[in-house]
Design an enzyme around this catalytic site. Structure first.
Site, PDB file in Angstrom:
ATOM      1  N   HIS A 219      36.074  91.923  32.997  1.00 34.75           N
ATOM      2  CA  HIS A 219      35.175  92.517  34.007  1.00 34.75           C
ATOM      3  C   HIS A 219      33.953  91.589  34.117  1.00 34.75           C
ATOM      4  O   HIS A 219      34.098  90.425  34.438  1.00 34.75           O
ATOM      5  CB  HIS A 219      34.847  93.946  33.537  1.00 34.75           C
ATOM      6  CG  HIS A 219      34.148  94.828  34.528  1.00 34.75           C
ATOM      7  ND1 HIS A 219      33.937  94.495  35.838  1.00 34.75           N
ATOM      8  CD2 HIS A 219      33.596  96.068  34.378  1.00 34.75           C
ATOM      9  CE1 HIS A 219      33.290  95.483  36.459  1.00 34.75           C
ATOM     10  NE2 HIS A 219      33.069  96.448  35.585  1.00 34.75           N
ATOM     11  N   LYS A 252      44.963  83.025  30.983  1.00 31.26           N
ATOM     12  CA  LYS A 252      44.248  83.468  32.188  1.00 31.26           C
ATOM     13  C   LYS A 252      43.049  82.569  32.426  1.00 31.26           C
ATOM     14  O   LYS A 252      42.368  82.176  31.478  1.00 31.26           O
ATOM     15  CB  LYS A 252      43.785  84.902  32.011  1.00 31.26           C
ATOM     16  CG  LYS A 252      44.875  85.877  32.369  1.00 31.26           C
ATOM     17  CD  LYS A 252      44.304  87.184  32.839  1.00 31.26           C
ATOM     18  CE  LYS A 252      45.375  88.016  33.489  1.00 31.26           C
ATOM     19  NZ  LYS A 252      45.081  89.431  33.411  1.00 31.26           N
ATOM     20  N   ILE A 253      42.786  82.288  33.692  1.00 35.02           N
ATOM     21  CA  ILE A 253      41.626  81.484  34.040  1.00 35.02           C
ATOM     22  C   ILE A 253      40.535  82.457  34.506  1.00 35.02           C
ATOM     23  O   ILE A 253      40.696  83.130  35.531  1.00 35.02           O
ATOM     24  CB  ILE A 253      41.958  80.479  35.176  1.00 35.02           C
ATOM     25  CG1 ILE A 253      43.270  79.737  34.870  1.00 35.02           C
ATOM     26  CG2 ILE A 253      40.790  79.532  35.396  1.00 35.02           C
ATOM     27  CD1 ILE A 253      43.266  78.884  33.639  1.00 35.02           C
ATOM     28  N   GLY A 255      37.410  84.211  36.144  1.00 35.88           N
ATOM     29  CA  GLY A 255      36.763  83.963  37.430  1.00 35.88           C
ATOM     30  C   GLY A 255      37.772  83.880  38.569  1.00 35.88           C
ATOM     31  O   GLY A 255      37.404  83.576  39.710  1.00 35.88           O
ATOM     32  N   PHE A 256      39.049  84.125  38.269  1.00 36.23           N
ATOM     33  CA  PHE A 256      40.084  84.120  39.318  1.00 36.23           C
ATOM     34  C   PHE A 256      40.869  85.415  39.298  1.00 36.23           C
ATOM     35  O   PHE A 256      41.070  86.017  38.249  1.00 36.23           O
ATOM     36  CB  PHE A 256      41.049  82.938  39.124  1.00 36.23           C
ATOM     37  CG  PHE A 256      40.434  81.648  39.561  1.00 36.23           C
ATOM     38  CD1 PHE A 256      40.603  81.186  40.853  1.00 36.23           C
ATOM     39  CD2 PHE A 256      39.635  80.942  38.675  1.00 36.23           C
ATOM     40  CE1 PHE A 256      39.991  80.011  41.259  1.00 36.23           C
ATOM     41  CE2 PHE A 256      39.019  79.762  39.079  1.00 36.23           C
ATOM     42  CZ  PHE A 256      39.187  79.297  40.370  1.00 36.23           C
ATOM     43  N   HIS A 258      41.958  89.305  41.201  1.00 40.02           N
ATOM     44  CA  HIS A 258      41.249  90.575  41.356  1.00 40.02           C
ATOM     45  C   HIS A 258      42.235  91.725  41.430  1.00 40.02           C
ATOM     46  O   HIS A 258      43.336  91.560  41.946  1.00 40.02           O
ATOM     47  CB  HIS A 258      40.380  90.565  42.621  1.00 40.02           C
ATOM     48  CG  HIS A 258      39.303  91.578  42.570  1.00 40.02           C
ATOM     49  ND1 HIS A 258      39.460  92.854  43.030  1.00 40.02           N
ATOM     50  CD2 HIS A 258      38.067  91.510  42.035  1.00 40.02           C
ATOM     51  CE1 HIS A 258      38.347  93.528  42.803  1.00 40.02           C
ATOM     52  NE2 HIS A 258      37.489  92.739  42.197  1.00 40.02           N
ATOM     53  N   ARG A 267      32.923  87.806  48.543  1.00 40.98           N
ATOM     54  CA  ARG A 267      31.654  87.394  47.937  1.00 40.98           C
ATOM     55  C   ARG A 267      31.698  85.937  47.498  1.00 40.98           C
ATOM     56  O   ARG A 267      30.671  85.289  47.348  1.00 40.98           O
ATOM     57  CB  ARG A 267      31.333  88.298  46.741  1.00 40.98           C
ATOM     58  CG  ARG A 267      31.297  89.780  47.096  1.00 40.98           C
ATOM     59  CD  ARG A 267      31.333  90.670  45.869  1.00 40.98           C
ATOM     60  NE  ARG A 267      32.546  90.476  45.077  1.00 40.98           N
ATOM     61  CZ  ARG A 267      32.810  91.081  43.934  1.00 40.98           C
ATOM     62  NH1 ARG A 267      31.922  91.918  43.427  1.00 40.98           N
ATOM     63  NH2 ARG A 267      33.935  90.853  43.274  1.00 40.98           N
ATOM     64  N   ASP A 309      32.640  85.959  40.165  1.00 39.87           N
ATOM     65  CA  ASP A 309      32.150  85.399  38.906  1.00 39.87           C
ATOM     66  C   ASP A 309      32.282  83.881  38.812  1.00 39.87           C
ATOM     67  O   ASP A 309      31.530  83.245  38.085  1.00 39.87           O
ATOM     68  CB  ASP A 309      32.886  86.050  37.728  1.00 39.87           C
ATOM     69  CG  ASP A 309      32.473  87.496  37.567  1.00 39.87           C
ATOM     70  OD1 ASP A 309      31.273  87.771  37.701  1.00 39.87           O
ATOM     71  OD2 ASP A 309      33.339  88.354  37.341  1.00 39.87           O
ATOM     72  N   ARG A 334      23.893  95.708  39.187  1.00 42.68           N
ATOM     73  CA  ARG A 334      24.866  96.794  39.300  1.00 42.68           C
ATOM     74  C   ARG A 334      24.249  98.145  38.933  1.00 42.68           C
ATOM     75  O   ARG A 334      24.799  99.195  39.282  1.00 42.68           O
ATOM     76  CB  ARG A 334      26.107  96.478  38.457  1.00 42.68           C
ATOM     77  CG  ARG A 334      27.263  97.435  38.579  1.00 42.68           C
ATOM     78  CD  ARG A 334      27.789  97.610  40.006  1.00 42.68           C
ATOM     79  NE  ARG A 334      28.329  96.416  40.611  1.00 42.68           N
ATOM     80  CZ  ARG A 334      29.560  95.956  40.471  1.00 42.68           C
ATOM     81  NH1 ARG A 334      30.413  96.600  39.697  1.00 42.68           N
ATOM     82  NH2 ARG A 334      29.962  94.864  41.109  1.00 42.68           N
TER      83      ARG A 334
HETATM   84  N1  COA Z   1      44.539  83.414  35.700  1.00 44.14           N
HETATM   85  C1  COA Z   1      45.880  83.222  35.608  1.00 44.14           C
HETATM   86  N2  COA Z   1      46.772  84.143  36.034  1.00 44.14           N
HETATM   87  C2  COA Z   1      46.287  85.282  36.545  1.00 44.14           C
HETATM   88  C3  COA Z   1      44.930  85.534  36.676  1.00 44.14           C
HETATM   89  C4  COA Z   1      44.029  84.555  36.223  1.00 44.14           C
HETATM   90  N3  COA Z   1      42.707  84.725  36.306  1.00 44.14           N
HETATM   91  N4  COA Z   1      44.723  86.742  37.242  1.00 44.14           N
HETATM   92  C5  COA Z   1      45.935  87.237  37.461  1.00 44.14           C
HETATM   93  N5  COA Z   1      46.864  86.358  37.041  1.00 44.14           N
HETATM   94  C6  COA Z   1      48.326  86.547  37.091  1.00 44.14           C
HETATM   95  C7  COA Z   1      48.765  87.314  35.847  1.00 44.14           C
HETATM   96  O1  COA Z   1      49.097  86.449  34.775  1.00 44.14           O
HETATM   97  C8  COA Z   1      49.938  88.090  36.369  1.00 44.14           C
HETATM   98  O2  COA Z   1      51.048  87.214  36.455  1.00 44.14           O
HETATM   99  P1  COA Z   1      52.522  87.725  36.034  1.00 44.14           P
HETATM  100  O3  COA Z   1      52.806  88.829  37.045  1.00 44.14           O
HETATM  101  O4  COA Z   1      53.336  86.507  36.174  1.00 44.14           O
HETATM  102  O5  COA Z   1      52.393  88.244  34.647  1.00 44.14           O
HETATM  103  C9  COA Z   1      49.542  88.440  37.792  1.00 44.14           C
HETATM  104  O6  COA Z   1      48.629  87.403  38.201  1.00 44.14           O
HETATM  105  C10 COA Z   1      48.868  89.807  37.902  1.00 44.14           C
HETATM  106  O7  COA Z   1      47.769  89.841  36.974  1.00 44.14           O
HETATM  107  P2  COA Z   1      47.256  91.138  36.202  1.00 44.14           P
HETATM  108  O8  COA Z   1      46.391  90.699  35.076  1.00 44.14           O
HETATM  109  O9  COA Z   1      48.406  92.039  35.888  1.00 44.14           O
HETATM  110  O10 COA Z   1      46.389  91.799  37.329  1.00 44.14           O
HETATM  111  P3  COA Z   1      45.326  92.944  37.122  1.00 44.14           P
HETATM  112  O11 COA Z   1      45.156  93.559  38.446  1.00 44.14           O
HETATM  113  O12 COA Z   1      45.670  93.814  35.964  1.00 44.14           O
HETATM  114  O13 COA Z   1      44.032  92.113  36.677  1.00 44.14           O
HETATM  115  C11 COA Z   1      42.075  90.905  36.654  1.00 44.14           C
HETATM  116  C12 COA Z   1      42.983  91.802  37.493  1.00 44.14           C
HETATM  117  C13 COA Z   1      40.779  90.668  37.411  1.00 44.14           C
HETATM  118  C14 COA Z   1      41.761  91.572  35.318  1.00 44.14           C
HETATM  119  C15 COA Z   1      42.796  89.555  36.419  1.00 44.14           C
HETATM  120  O14 COA Z   1      42.985  88.897  37.643  1.00 44.14           O
HETATM  121  C16 COA Z   1      42.041  88.695  35.442  1.00 44.14           C
HETATM  122  O15 COA Z   1      42.205  88.846  34.224  1.00 44.14           O
HETATM  123  N6  COA Z   1      41.189  87.750  35.955  1.00 44.14           N
HETATM  124  C17 COA Z   1      40.358  86.967  35.088  1.00 44.14           C
HETATM  125  C18 COA Z   1      39.125  87.763  34.655  1.00 44.14           C
HETATM  126  C19 COA Z   1      38.125  87.897  35.770  1.00 44.14           C
HETATM  127  O16 COA Z   1      37.821  86.951  36.470  1.00 44.14           O
HETATM  128  N7  COA Z   1      37.570  89.113  35.889  1.00 44.14           N
HETATM  129  C20 COA Z   1      36.555  89.415  36.871  1.00 44.14           C
HETATM  130  C21 COA Z   1      37.121  90.279  37.954  1.00 44.14           C
HETATM  131  S1  COA Z   1      35.960  90.473  39.262  1.00 44.14           S
END
Ligand code: COA
Length: 372
Positions: A219, A252-253, A255-256, A258, A267, A309, A334
């Site tokens: 988050h 996971k990377i 900042g990518f 949603h 945004r 982010d 927030r």
């Molecule tokens: N980097 C690499 N792969 C990513 C990714 C990321 N940041 N975000 C999603 N994916 C991939 C997942 O590995 C997954 O792939 P798979 O289906 O092959 O396993 C797919 O995309 C779905 O991801 P998931 O984590 O199940 O989606 P979610 O809706 O539960 O999660 C987030 C959403 C935001 C938690 C997730 O995108 C994430 O962890 N992002 C990085 C943290 C971040 O930037 N958070 C701020 C949000 S504003």
């Protein structure tokens, strides 16, 4: 039985709100009906805070009065300063804000104030003071005054942190990021605040819980983690190799991606514009090109887009803000959205208490301890 897709409540409508829409037509964001593009280009954070909390944009006089009111509330109680002085310099600044919010709830309980608006104004006014006070005490053993002549929260915090008035460019960049971070429907921390509120608890408890939720890297903590990633690389080519390696290891990377947006985070282009301007101002030839390359690799390899982010991390860095303070800045902003949700939850409250599919053992006979 719960399917994987409903785990994490993905796609579940868990209530209703008049505060914001997220991801309509894949990519939009509105606060009280106004587009984020219009608000970021034409409003200030204080106007947006007023809009979220009171439902309408303020008049010029209301905004002047509101700024003056927030300015008058920046002083910290002596007992809170004493708490801040006791917290170790090794504490995470998010833990510092979480503890400070809770402590203020003991010193100035909601029941002893004129109500939720008063507490919200006080928190909006004091979060920057809390972080800056702790910063100066822990780094220089210096007890700072927490008022300044800046009439914006953005200008005030930059002034306290750097000990001098910020440039107009820096104030505007930070103000814009506060607008972008102010509200986002039923995200994890806001939902926490609503769950706490639904038990008829107080607003400090709701916001303390929300801060704890925001802290995690999935988050709000993503901006801090995103900067650690960007800052690892010396060139764009180096970044490309490094990110390909991470993807190969299925990492996971930060900042990518949603949970709600499917096509883009609206945004991101706004904050990217500020990252570019600030990079040009400081003559950066590393962080911005590295960021652009990471974005290109993620689009090409995974069809993933940057969320707020990602470029916020560079903006905060160029504003001279230590990396560990990135997520606390999110709290400054927030708080307006959280408090607006607390008010909304209270206006039509029902205890939030879902149910779960049971996946444990079938009923079985208890075995006395002597027979185990
Ligand atoms: N980097 C690499 N792969 C990513 C990714 C990321 N940041 N975000 C999603 N994916 C991939 C997942 O590995 C997954 O792939 P798979 O289906 O092959 O396993 C797919 O995309 C779905 O991801 P998931 O984590 O199940 O989606 P979610 O809706 O539960 O999660 C987030 C959403 C935001 C938690 C997730 O995108 C994430 O962890 N992002 C990085 C943290 C971040 O930037 N958070 C701020 C949000 S504003």
């Amino acid at each position: 039985m719960t399917s994987h897709s409903t785990q994490g409540l993905a796609g579940v409508v868990a209530g209703r709100t008049a505060l914001s829409t997220v991801g309509k037509e894949g990519c939009g964001l509105t606060y009280r009906g106004y587009s984020i593009e219009d608000l970021a280009a034409q409003a200030t954070f204080e106007e947006v805070g007023w809009l979220l909390l009171r439902g309408e944009l303020p008049t010029a006089q209301q905004l002047t009065d509101y700024r003056a009111r927030l300015q008058s509330l920046r002083e910290l109680p002596a007992a809170l300063k004493a708490v801040l002085e006791q917290l170790p310099d090794t504490a995470h600044p998010m833990d510092v804000l979480r503890t400070s919010c809770s402590a203020l709830g003991c010193l100035e309980p909601e029941s002893a104030t004129a109500g939720t608006f008063d507490v919200t104004d006080r928190l909006l006014a004091t979060f920057p003071s809390m972080l800056a006070y702790w910063h100066w005490f822990q780094t220089q053993t210096k007890r700072i005054e927490t008022h300044s002549e800046e009439d914006s929260i953005a200008g005030h915090f930059l002034h306290l942190l750097h000990g001098q008035r910020p440039s107009e460019l820096h104030r505007q960049a930070f103000d814009s990021s506060l607008i972008l971070y102010a509200e986002h429907e039923f995200n994890a921390s806001t939902f926490t605040a609503r769950v706490v509120t639904s038990t008829l608890s107080d607003i400090y408890s709701a916001i303390t819980g929300a801060i704890g939720t925001l802290r995690g890297p999935l988050h709000g903590g993503a901006n801090e983690a995103a900067f650690d990633l960007i800052n690892r690389f010396t060139t764009a080519d180096d970044a490309e190799r490094g990110v390909m390696d991470l993807l190969a290891r299925k990492e996971k990377i930060m900042g990518f991606g949603h949970r709600v947006y499917r096509d883009c985070d609206p945004r991101s282009p706004i904050i990217q514009h500020w990252a570019k301007r600030l990079a040009e101002e400081v003559g950066d030839t590393r962080l911005y090109p590295v960021s652009e390359r990471i974005e290109a690799v993620l689009r090409r390899e995974k069809k993933l887009f940057p969320n707020l982010d990602f470029y916020s991390a560079s903006v905060f860095h160029f504003l001279g803000i230590p990396t560990l303070y990135f997520t606390p800045l999110f709290v400054f902003s927030r708080t307006a959205g959280w408090a607006a949700h607390v008010l909304e939850q209270r206006s039509e409250n029902r205890l939030i208490r879902p149910t779960a599919d049971y996946i444990g053992s079938e009923p079985r006979a208890f075995v006395p301890i002597t027979e185990r």
